[in-house]
Design a protein around this motif. Structure first.
Motif, PDB file in Angstrom:
ATOM      1  N   GLY A 167      31.491  42.428  39.367  1.00 31.14           N
ATOM      2  CA  GLY A 167      32.768  41.794  39.052  1.00 31.14           C
ATOM      3  C   GLY A 167      34.000  42.628  39.314  1.00 31.14           C
ATOM      4  O   GLY A 167      35.101  42.227  38.929  1.00 31.14           O
ATOM      5  N   ALA A 168      33.857  43.755  40.000  1.00 28.10           N
ATOM      6  CA  ALA A 168      35.022  44.613  40.252  1.00 28.10           C
ATOM      7  C   ALA A 168      36.086  43.883  41.068  1.00 28.10           C
ATOM      8  O   ALA A 168      37.275  43.908  40.723  1.00 28.10           O
ATOM      9  CB  ALA A 168      34.580  45.883  40.978  1.00 28.10           C
ATOM     10  N   LEU A 169      35.665  43.225  42.141  1.00 26.82           N
ATOM     11  CA  LEU A 169      36.616  42.478  42.961  1.00 26.82           C
ATOM     12  C   LEU A 169      36.957  41.142  42.320  1.00 26.82           C
ATOM     13  O   LEU A 169      38.109  40.679  42.411  1.00 26.82           O
ATOM     14  CB  LEU A 169      36.028  42.266  44.359  1.00 26.82           C
ATOM     15  N   THR A 170      36.007  40.532  41.646  1.00 31.69           N
ATOM     16  CA  THR A 170      36.232  39.249  40.973  1.00 31.69           C
ATOM     17  C   THR A 170      37.423  39.342  40.021  1.00 31.69           C
ATOM     18  O   THR A 170      38.275  38.443  39.973  1.00 31.69           O
ATOM     19  CB  THR A 170      34.982  38.829  40.186  1.00 31.69           C
ATOM     20  N   ALA A 171      37.475  40.432  39.256  1.00 35.44           N
ATOM     21  CA  ALA A 171      38.535  40.605  38.262  1.00 35.44           C
ATOM     22  C   ALA A 171      39.906  40.680  38.915  1.00 35.44           C
ATOM     23  O   ALA A 171      40.906  40.225  38.330  1.00 35.44           O
ATOM     24  CB  ALA A 171      38.274  41.868  37.441  1.00 35.44           C
ATOM     25  N   ARG A 172      39.980  41.211  40.137  1.00 38.89           N
ATOM     26  CA  ARG A 172      41.265  41.318  40.839  1.00 38.89           C
ATOM     27  C   ARG A 172      41.623  40.045  41.575  1.00 38.89           C
ATOM     28  O   ARG A 172      42.807  39.756  41.791  1.00 38.89           O
ATOM     29  CB  ARG A 172      41.227  42.488  41.816  1.00 38.89           C
ATOM     30  N   LEU A 173      40.611  39.285  41.971  1.00 37.47           N
ATOM     31  CA  LEU A 173      40.875  38.035  42.681  1.00 37.47           C
ATOM     32  C   LEU A 173      41.269  36.907  41.728  1.00 37.47           C
ATOM     33  O   LEU A 173      42.062  36.034  42.095  1.00 37.47           O
ATOM     34  CB  LEU A 173      39.629  37.615  43.464  1.00 37.47           C
ATOM     35  N   ALA A 174      40.719  36.897  40.535  1.00 45.34           N
ATOM     36  CA  ALA A 174      40.901  35.782  39.603  1.00 45.34           C
ATOM     37  C   ALA A 174      42.371  35.423  39.354  1.00 45.34           C
ATOM     38  O   ALA A 174      42.737  34.241  39.390  1.00 45.34           O
ATOM     39  CB  ALA A 174      40.184  36.078  38.291  1.00 45.34           C
ATOM     40  N   PRO A 175      43.257  36.389  39.107  1.00 42.59           N
ATOM     41  CA  PRO A 175      44.662  36.027  38.858  1.00 42.59           C
ATOM     42  C   PRO A 175      45.361  35.431  40.077  1.00 42.59           C
ATOM     43  O   PRO A 175      46.452  34.865  39.941  1.00 42.59           O
ATOM     44  CB  PRO A 175      45.306  37.364  38.465  1.00 42.59           C
ATOM     45  N   ARG A 176      44.748  35.553  41.234  1.00 42.03           N
ATOM     46  CA  ARG A 176      45.358  35.094  42.468  1.00 42.03           C
ATOM     47  C   ARG A 176      44.833  33.728  42.912  1.00 42.03           C
ATOM     48  O   ARG A 176      45.150  33.278  44.010  1.00 42.03           O
ATOM     49  CB  ARG A 176      45.129  36.127  43.575  1.00 42.03           C
ATOM     50  N   CYS A 177      44.006  33.107  42.103  1.00 37.14           N
ATOM     51  CA  CYS A 177      43.361  31.845  42.474  1.00 37.14           C
ATOM     52  C   CYS A 177      43.547  30.801  41.386  1.00 37.14           C
ATOM     53  O   CYS A 177      43.524  31.111  40.196  1.00 37.14           O
ATOM     54  CB  CYS A 177      41.859  32.037  42.678  1.00 37.14           C
ATOM     55  N   HIS A 178      43.680  29.557  41.814  1.00 35.96           N
ATOM     56  CA  HIS A 178      43.588  28.459  40.862  1.00 35.96           C
ATOM     57  C   HIS A 178      42.130  28.228  40.470  1.00 35.96           C
ATOM     58  O   HIS A 178      41.835  27.841  39.341  1.00 35.96           O
ATOM     59  CB  HIS A 178      44.182  27.181  41.465  1.00 35.96           C
ATOM     60  N   GLU A 179      41.230  28.472  41.424  1.00 37.38           N
ATOM     61  CA  GLU A 179      39.799  28.308  41.177  1.00 37.38           C
ATOM     62  C   GLU A 179      39.043  29.334  42.009  1.00 37.38           C
ATOM     63  O   GLU A 179      39.278  29.462  43.207  1.00 37.38           O
ATOM     64  CB  GLU A 179      39.351  26.886  41.536  1.00 37.38           C
ATOM     65  N   LEU A 180      38.140  30.069  41.369  1.00 36.72           N
ATOM     66  CA  LEU A 180      37.367  31.105  42.040  1.00 36.72           C
ATOM     67  C   LEU A 180      35.879  30.875  41.780  1.00 36.72           C
ATOM     68  O   LEU A 180      35.438  30.849  40.628  1.00 36.72           O
ATOM     69  CB  LEU A 180      37.767  32.493  41.521  1.00 36.72           C
ATOM     70  N   HIS A 181      35.117  30.688  42.855  1.00 32.01           N
ATOM     71  CA  HIS A 181      33.664  30.555  42.762  1.00 32.01           C
ATOM     72  C   HIS A 181      33.055  31.900  43.130  1.00 32.01           C
ATOM     73  O   HIS A 181      33.104  32.314  44.302  1.00 32.01           O
ATOM     74  CB  HIS A 181      33.151  29.472  43.696  1.00 32.01           C
ATOM     75  N   ALA A 182      32.506  32.605  42.155  1.00 36.85           N
ATOM     76  CA  ALA A 182      31.939  33.931  42.356  1.00 36.85           C
ATOM     77  C   ALA A 182      30.435  33.792  42.541  1.00 36.85           C
ATOM     78  O   ALA A 182      29.701  33.526  41.583  1.00 36.85           O
ATOM     79  CB  ALA A 182      32.262  34.832  41.174  1.00 36.85           C
ATOM     80  N   HIS A 183      29.962  33.980  43.770  1.00 35.80           N
ATOM     81  CA  HIS A 183      28.542  33.819  44.095  1.00 35.80           C
ATOM     82  C   HIS A 183      27.820  35.159  43.958  1.00 35.80           C
ATOM     83  O   HIS A 183      28.292  36.184  44.457  1.00 35.80           O
ATOM     84  CB  HIS A 183      28.378  33.303  45.520  1.00 35.80           C
ATOM     85  N   GLU A 184      26.651  35.132  43.304  1.00 37.02           N
ATOM     86  CA  GLU A 184      25.856  36.347  43.148  1.00 37.02           C
ATOM     87  C   GLU A 184      24.373  36.008  43.260  1.00 37.02           C
ATOM     88  O   GLU A 184      23.872  35.159  42.532  1.00 37.02           O
ATOM     89  CB  GLU A 184      26.144  37.026  41.805  1.00 37.02           C
ATOM     90  N   ILE A 185      23.694  36.684  44.187  1.00 41.02           N
ATOM     91  CA  ILE A 185      22.288  36.402  44.461  1.00 41.02           C
ATOM     92  C   ILE A 185      21.346  37.119  43.493  1.00 41.02           C
ATOM     93  O   ILE A 185      20.217  36.675  43.279  1.00 41.02           O
ATOM     94  CB  ILE A 185      21.952  36.794  45.922  1.00 41.02           C
TER      95      ILE A 185
END
Length: 259
Positions: free
Chosen positions: A47-65
């Protein structure tokens, strides 16, 4: 700790371990402080990048295998309403029917498949991907040469190398540095849709190696005098290697040979 490192290597995961780097990548993915309506993250990891992307998106789909990481991601972002953690392989995802962007720290061994997925997605606006540095340099012409994939997709997609990340910014530490590739779908393609089939045919013929040179390959489909004239118009030496021809020169070759 050693067991975790071995498991991560088995899944080909190298997590971003530097906050400043994650912030830098997020700014490149969403330039100028804008918010994107929908962003798909490839390989959310911890989630390192997820946390920085989230404020920049109306909706963020974080995919993890990696199924071991999904519960932790869902706990971490449970109170972040715009983040949806999706368990499973990103490659199984159907492209959204509305405009969307892609960003992520891509497993090096799966880069080609993920890039192909992005290029096929008709509603993709842009993709910002952390890849092996060599891949990033080859695809963007940074070595002074160009690949078939880049040239073939050039009328509809712009490729740029927008950064380099030291391998020590990842954990486990990979053997090589990473590059940040930015692929943007052009709002106005450089060719009309009806011309794209001829473009792909021309480029694939040129990269086929048939005849031993680009000039010889193109002569299989066009008279020599036309190929000679096209090379002169594009300011190309007939002895030029196919990888040395930039996309702009290819566009001139196409114009001359299909007009």
């Amino acid at each position: 700790m050693a067991r975790r490192a071995r498991n991560s290597r088995a899944l080909l995961q190298n997590f971003l371990a530097d906050r400043a780097t994650a912030e830098h990548v997020a700014r490149l993915a969403v330039p100028h402080g804008r918010q994107v309506p929908l962003l798909l993250e490839v390989g959310a990891g911890k989630g390192a990048l997820t946390a920085r992307l989230a404020p920049r998106c109306h909706e963020l789909h974080a995919h993890e295998i990696d199924s071991r990481l999904v519960p932790k991601l869902r706990t971490r972002f449970g109170a972040t309403p715009q983040v949806r953690v999706i368990a499973g392989d990103f490659m199984d995802t159907r492209p959204p029917r509305t405009p969307f962007a892609v960003a992520g720290n891509v497993p090096f061994s799966r880069t080609a498949d993920i890039v192909d997925w992005c290029l096929r997605a008709t509603n993709l606006t842009d993709a910002t991907l952390l890849t092996q540095l060599e891949y990033a340099r080859k695809r963007t012409g940074d070595y002074g040469s160009w690949t078939l994939l880049t040239v073939r997709s050039w009328p509809c997609h712009d490729w740029r190398l927008v950064g380099r990340i030291d391998r020590r910014r990842f954990s486990p530490v990979p053997r090589v540095d990473a590059g940040i590739v930015r692929i943007e779908r052009r709002r106005t393609p450089l060719l009309e849709p009806a011309a794209l089939h001829d473009w792909r045919h021309l480029v694939e013929l040129g990269f086929s190696g048939v005849g031993g040179s680009l000039h010889a390959s193109l002569r299989r489909a066009h008279p020599r005098r036309r190929v000679d004239a096209a090379f002169r118009a594009a300011r190309l030496d007939p002895r030029v290697l196919v990888g040395e021809v930039s996309p702009d020169r290819w566009l001139r070759l196409h114009q001359e040979l299909t007009s």
